[in-house]
Design a protein around this motif. Structure first.
Motif, short mmCIF file in Angstrom:
data_model
loop_
_atom_site.label_atom_id
_atom_site.label_comp_id
_atom_site.label_asym_id
_atom_site.label_seq_id
_atom_site.Cartn_x
_atom_site.Cartn_y
_atom_site.Cartn_z
N MET A 92 96.76 20.19 30.73
CA MET A 92 95.75 19.15 30.88
C MET A 92 94.92 19.33 32.15
O MET A 92 94.11 18.48 32.49
N ILE A 93 95.13 20.43 32.87
CA ILE A 93 94.30 20.71 34.05
C ILE A 93 93.54 21.99 33.79
O ILE A 93 94.14 23.08 33.73
N PHE A 94 92.25 21.89 33.62
CA PHE A 94 91.39 23.03 33.27
C PHE A 94 92.03 23.87 32.16
O PHE A 94 91.98 25.10 32.20
N ILE A 117 103.65 23.15 35.73
CA ILE A 117 103.27 23.17 37.14
C ILE A 117 101.92 23.86 37.23
O ILE A 117 101.78 25.01 36.81
N THR A 118 100.95 23.14 37.76
CA THR A 118 99.62 23.73 37.85
C THR A 118 99.58 24.78 38.97
O THR A 118 100.39 24.76 39.89
N ALA A 119 98.61 25.70 38.86
CA ALA A 119 98.54 26.82 39.80
C ALA A 119 98.52 26.35 41.26
O ALA A 119 99.12 26.98 42.13
N TYR A 170 89.64 26.18 41.41
CA TYR A 170 90.10 27.05 40.33
C TYR A 170 88.90 27.86 39.83
O TYR A 170 87.77 27.37 39.85
N MET A 171 89.17 29.04 39.31
CA MET A 171 88.14 29.87 38.66
C MET A 171 86.92 30.08 39.56
O MET A 171 85.78 30.02 39.11
N GLY A 172 87.18 30.33 40.85
CA GLY A 172 86.05 30.37 41.78
C GLY A 172 85.70 31.75 42.33
O GLY A 172 84.80 31.85 43.17
N ARG A 199 97.51 35.49 41.49
CA ARG A 199 98.77 35.62 40.73
C ARG A 199 99.92 34.91 41.43
O ARG A 199 101.03 35.46 41.57
N ALA A 200 99.65 33.70 41.88
CA ALA A 200 100.67 32.95 42.62
C ALA A 200 101.95 32.84 41.81
O ALA A 200 101.92 32.65 40.59
N THR A 201 103.05 32.95 42.52
CA THR A 201 104.43 32.81 42.02
C THR A 201 104.92 34.02 41.21
O THR A 201 106.05 34.04 40.77
N PRO A 227 93.57 35.95 38.03
CA PRO A 227 93.54 34.55 38.43
C PRO A 227 93.79 34.37 39.93
O PRO A 227 94.80 34.75 40.46
N THR A 228 92.79 33.77 40.55
CA THR A 228 92.86 33.47 41.99
C THR A 228 92.43 32.04 42.20
O THR A 228 91.49 31.57 41.53
N LEU A 229 93.10 31.35 43.11
CA LEU A 229 92.54 30.05 43.49
C LEU A 229 92.38 29.98 45.00
O LEU A 229 93.00 30.73 45.75
C1 LIG Z 1 91.43 28.21 32.88
S1 LIG Z 1 92.15 27.83 34.43
C2 LIG Z 1 93.74 27.35 33.91
C3 LIG Z 1 94.47 26.47 34.90
C4 LIG Z 1 95.86 26.09 34.44
N1 LIG Z 1 95.79 25.21 33.31
C5 LIG Z 1 96.67 25.44 35.56
O1 LIG Z 1 97.01 24.25 35.45
O2 LIG Z 1 97.00 26.13 36.53
C6 LIG Z 1 92.42 29.45 35.09
C7 LIG Z 1 92.36 29.46 36.62
O3 LIG Z 1 93.54 28.87 37.15
C8 LIG Z 1 93.90 29.51 38.36
N2 LIG Z 1 95.21 30.12 38.18
C9 LIG Z 1 96.00 30.06 37.10
N3 LIG Z 1 97.17 30.69 37.31
C10 LIG Z 1 97.12 31.14 38.59
C11 LIG Z 1 98.02 31.87 39.41
N4 LIG Z 1 99.24 32.23 38.98
N5 LIG Z 1 97.63 32.17 40.68
C12 LIG Z 1 96.42 31.80 41.14
N6 LIG Z 1 95.53 31.12 40.41
C13 LIG Z 1 95.87 30.79 39.15
C14 LIG Z 1 92.82 30.56 38.64
O4 LIG Z 1 91.82 29.95 39.43
C15 LIG Z 1 92.33 30.84 37.23
O5 LIG Z 1 91.02 31.39 37.25
#
Ligand SMILES: C[S@@+](CC[C@H](N)C(=O)[O-])C[C@H]1O[C@@H](n2cnc3c(N)ncnc32)[C@H](O)[C@@H]1O
Length: 255
Positions: A92-94, A117-119, A170-172, A199-201, A227-229
């Protein structure tokens, strides 16, 4: 008989971060419809014999359109199957989880949820950088840094440029330069600390600490990819590669 869809958050990568409910639902599935952000370790937990349908990418490397994903979920449930819709982080988050649920429920398909758990939370606990901290951040804002190719980012920079709140983007990656300029134009200092976590965690996690004024250049030089945040704000000043130092910094930040 119609089946059902389990809308499951798989968390940021480390399988230990899945909830017990998420694991139970995954184990109960006849078919798993999964995103590209779901880690291999988590895919290895799928029940033997369950069909696996990748919707993160199709053969030409494009995303499967959302409309088609909705149809696939409906088709599978209509066959009477229990469908695990497995998404990275929290659905439910992005994650478009609510769009998929609304589509399915309108067609009479039962939907059950397992939060993930969100990123941002995964990155926070793996780096030790909190999202809120007494004296440094009274709240946190999650925002998407992504817009479709031909559109400009039209975020509310004034609202986001709050020095007392942590901003998680996110997605930045593609737009981090534009994001930094937007925040600085509305008054955030160029010295505001920023941490990028990729690639956190997971075993491939990468971290980069920078400032708002330099982050776009540092990001380019480091070659960070999704994936980077990005975590932006004073809380990043608590980052220390050594957890012992982190504790000392946190105490002194609190006076
Ligand atoms: C479409 S969104 C999905 C978010 C996902 N629903 C969440 O709750 O984490 C994708 C973005 O989430 C972030 N993201 C997801 N997994 C990540 C991870 N393991 N490490 C860093 N960023 C992550 C990145 O910014 C990536 O571009």
């Amino acid at each position: 008989m119609t089946g059902k869809v389990y809308l499951i958050g798989a968390g940021p990568g480390d399988p230990e971060l899945m909830t017990l409910r998420a694991v139970r639902m995954l184990k109960d599935a006849d078919v798993v419809v999964f995103d590209r952000l779901v880690s291999d370790e988590i895919m290895a937990m799928c029940p033997e014999g369950a069909e696996q349908i990748a919707v993160g990418k199709c053969p030409k490397n494009h995303l499967v359109p959302q409309e088609r994903i909705n149809e696939i979920l409906h088709e599978q449930a209509r066959m009477g199957r229990k469908v695990a819709r497995l998404k990275g982080g929290d659905p439910m988050i992005f994650g478009r989880g609510s769009e998929e649920a609304a589509y399915l429920m309108a067609l009479g398909v039962e939907v059950e949820y397992a939060p993930g758990i969100t990123a941002a939370q995964g990155a926070s606990c793996s780096t030790g950088v909190p999202l809120t901290h007494r004296g440094l951040a009274t709240g946190v804002q999650y925002v998407t840094g992504h817009r479709q190719a031909d559109k400009v980012l039209d975020l509310d920079w004034k609202r986001l440029a709050d020095p007392d709140t942590t901003l998680v983007v996110y997605m930045g990656v593609a737009n981090i330069g534009q994001i930094a300029v937007g925040l600085m134009t509305e008054g955030l200092s160029a010295r505001t600390p920023v941490m990028a976590i990729s690639r956190a965690t997971s075993a491939q996690e990468e971290r980069m600490v920078s400032t708002l004024g330099r982050v776009a250049q540092d990001c380019r030089e480091a070659g960070l990819k999704p994936p980077t945040l990005f975590v932006i704000g004073k809380v990043v000043s608590l980052y220390a590669a050594n957890p012992q130092d982190l504790a000392v910094e946190a105490v002194s930040a609190n006076g």
